[in-house]
Design a protein around this motif. Structure first.
Motif, PDB file in Angstrom:
ATOM      1  N   PRO A 185       0.602  -1.212  -0.026  1.00  0.00           N
ATOM      2  CA  PRO A 185       0.006  -0.024   0.033  1.00  0.00           C
ATOM      3  C   PRO A 185       0.951   1.107  -0.049  1.00  0.00           C
ATOM      4  N   LEU A 204       0.475   4.119   0.885  1.00  0.00           N
ATOM      5  CA  LEU A 204       0.417   4.860   2.355  1.00  0.00           C
ATOM      6  C   LEU A 204       1.431   4.360   3.296  1.00  0.00           C
ATOM      7  N   TRP A 258      -4.852   3.830  11.443  1.00  0.00           N
ATOM      8  CA  TRP A 258      -4.615   2.691  10.558  1.00  0.00           C
ATOM      9  C   TRP A 258      -5.231   1.534  11.443  1.00  0.00           C
ATOM     10  N   GLU A 295      -5.814  -4.282  -3.246  1.00  0.00           N
ATOM     11  CA  GLU A 295      -5.037  -4.330  -4.427  1.00  0.00           C
ATOM     12  C   GLU A 295      -3.730  -5.094  -4.150  1.00  0.00           C
ATOM     13  N   ASP A 328     -12.865   1.948   9.080  1.00  0.00           N
ATOM     14  CA  ASP A 328     -12.898   3.332   8.551  1.00  0.00           C
ATOM     15  C   ASP A 328     -11.789   3.891   7.624  1.00  0.00           C
ATOM     16  N   GLN A 329     -10.680   3.112   7.435  1.00  0.00           N
ATOM     17  CA  GLN A 329      -9.662   3.647   6.624  1.00  0.00           C
ATOM     18  C   GLN A 329     -10.182   3.042   5.128  1.00  0.00           C
ATOM     19  N   ILE A 330     -10.761   3.727   4.419  1.00  0.00           N
ATOM     20  CA  ILE A 330     -11.165   3.292   3.257  1.00  0.00           C
ATOM     21  C   ILE A 330     -10.134   3.411   1.990  1.00  0.00           C
ATOM     22  N   GLU A 331      -9.391   4.241   2.196  1.00  0.00           N
ATOM     23  CA  GLU A 331      -8.247   4.412   0.969  1.00  0.00           C
ATOM     24  C   GLU A 331      -7.180   3.255   1.392  1.00  0.00           C
ATOM     25  N   LEU A 332      -6.768   3.062   2.732  1.00  0.00           N
ATOM     26  CA  LEU A 332      -5.744   2.005   3.057  1.00  0.00           C
ATOM     27  C   LEU A 332      -6.322   0.686   2.784  1.00  0.00           C
ATOM     28  N   LYS A 333      -7.630   0.391   3.178  1.00  0.00           N
ATOM     29  CA  LYS A 333      -8.389  -0.912   2.827  1.00  0.00           C
ATOM     30  C   LYS A 333      -8.346  -1.213   1.324  1.00  0.00           C
ATOM     31  N   LYS A 334      -8.568  -0.226   0.479  1.00  0.00           N
ATOM     32  CA  LYS A 334      -8.606  -0.347  -0.965  1.00  0.00           C
ATOM     33  C   LYS A 334      -7.252  -0.619  -1.518  1.00  0.00           C
ATOM     34  N   GLN A 335      -6.172  -0.146  -0.979  1.00  0.00           N
ATOM     35  CA  GLN A 335      -4.691  -0.229  -1.375  1.00  0.00           C
ATOM     36  C   GLN A 335      -4.119  -1.601  -0.826  1.00  0.00           C
TER      37      GLN A 335
END
Length: 413
Positions: A311, A313, A342, A358, A348-355
């Motif tokens: 990720p 981040l 994190w 992936e 609630d960490q939408i961007e981190l969970k998305k990364q």
């Protein structure tokens, strides 16, 4: 309910019924380690334990330790597991006029100190300073507790009696269990290690030897150990003709390799290496010799590289911690502030969970951790001395590329 002057401790001005110092002082003549420097160290902590008894160290007779079993060997001594018949002090029992203790046959770790029969005042002064700083303010379980000192009757070496971590060092834990870890586990270990480092720095102490062997897996989290124990017990800087540093090469910041004084920023660099290690599962620079050539490459910008998608981040924070310029690194409090959400608010960490999702897609074919360590890769603390290392700089292809899939390229060193 008031109190008269007879109830006031002359040492600290507090109610003597609740002050521990006098209880410790009454026993000073009843014990001795056999070394005046050790005695001063222990007594110094006890004389500061007015209200907080956990600050104090004890002299623990070796006969009070049983079932002693060898675990491993570090840079400055061997580590053992043992049972302490008495357990550590909790508080003074005013009714029985004795110390109330935690539990009988308490499991503890013993860390022997090589050649400590000749322990120097410089060493004990440094340990004492660390104890009085970081133990006065609680470290909330993120730093291993230090209970006291004993002496091996056979070797005559002194041994630190410390909190025992069932799962051993972070490095050993990753070797055994990395393939079982979820991203939430990895982030939790990053977070607890960051909290430990921030607690140490909050008390104006620099660790100076932070590496995965000095981070222990204790219950569900990690804890930092060996704060202040970065040199051999018999090391005397004023008498040592070598101008060197003690540590584990892959974790040492480039400015320290070049002889600068240890700072909090150097600890943050070490933490950045540990971040890489927790995320990848791999020891840093495991496939090359840990020598002057590697030190040169580190100063020239070489850093451990991932062979899988990570990720961005997380990669971004690692790179900030590993910046060649210590002034550009975040401090431990910024690191803690970044990582805490994190872990605590993971859902609630939408961007981190998305990364992470992936990254997991690209790792579906990965299996259990497997690597072959170079025979010259040394992960125990030792004296290092390098001359004429280049000015530290960042490598463009590491710090400026946007792609976070970084291949391992250090085998050609």
């Amino acid at each position: 309910m008031g109190s008269n002057n007879d109830d006031i401790c002359k040492e600290c001005g507090y109610n003597s019924l609740f002050c521990n110092v006098n209880h410790f002082k009454h026993n000073f003549k009843k014990w001795s380690s056999g070394n005046s420097n050790i005695d001063k160290l222990i007594q110094g902590t006890q004389l500061s334990a007015h209200y907080d008894v956990s600050i104090a160290l004890e002299w623990i007779p070796y006969k009070r330790l049983t079932d002693i079993k060898y675990i491993s060997e570090g840079g400055f001594g061997k580590i053992y597991r043992a049972k302490w018949k008495d357990g550590n002090i909790q508080y003074w029992d005013t009714k029985n006029k004795n110390w109330e203790r935690c539990s009988q046959n308490m499991i503890v770790a013993l860390k022997s100190l090589n050649n400590s029969k000749k322990v120097t005042s410089e060493f004990t002064n440094e340990v004492n300073e660390v104890i009085l700083h970081y133990k006065i303010k609680k470290c909330n379980g993120f730093v291993i507790e230090f209970y006291g000192i004993t002496q091996d009757p056979k070797t005559k070496n002194y041994m630190m009696v410390m909190e025992y971590a069932e799962n051993g060092s972070l490095r050993n834990y990753l070797d055994k269990s990395y393939h079982e870890l979820k991203w939430e586990n990895k982030i939790h270990y990053l977070c607890s290690t960051a909290f430990g480092l921030a607690s140490i720095h909050e008390n104006e102490v620099v660790h100076r030897n932070l590496h995965s062997g000095n981070v222990l897996k204790n219950n569900v989290q990690t804890c930092i150990t060996d704060v202040g124990l970065c040199k051999p017990a018999d090391y005397n800087e004023s008498e040592n003709t070598k101008n060197g540093i003690y540590g584990v090469l892959p974790y040492i910041a480039p400015e320290i390799l070049r002889g600068q004084i240890y700072t909090k920023a150097a600890d943050v660099y070490s933490f950045g290496i540990i971040m890489y290690e927790i995320i990848s599962g791999l020891p840093p620079y495991y496939d090359v010799r840990h020598d002057e050539n590697l030190a040169i490459k580190i100063c020239q910008g070489l850093r451990p590289r991932f062979n899988m998608k990570i990720p961005p981040l997380i990669v971004d924070l690692i790179k900030k911690c590993l910046d060649a310029n210590p002034l550009n690194r975040p401090d431990a409090f910024e690191v803690r502030k970044t990582i805490y959400p994190w872990w605590h608010d993971f859902e609630d960490q939408i961007e981190l969970k998305k990364q992470i999702k992936e990254a997991e897609v690209s790792m579906k074919t990965s299996s259990a951790l497997s690597y072959e360590k170079h025979p010259g890769a040394i992960y125990t603390s030792r004296l290092l001395s390098f001359d004429n290392l280049p000015e530290p700089k960042n490598s463009d292809n590491y710090y400026e590329q946007n792609d976070n899939i970084i291949s391992i390229e250090c085998s050609g060193i």
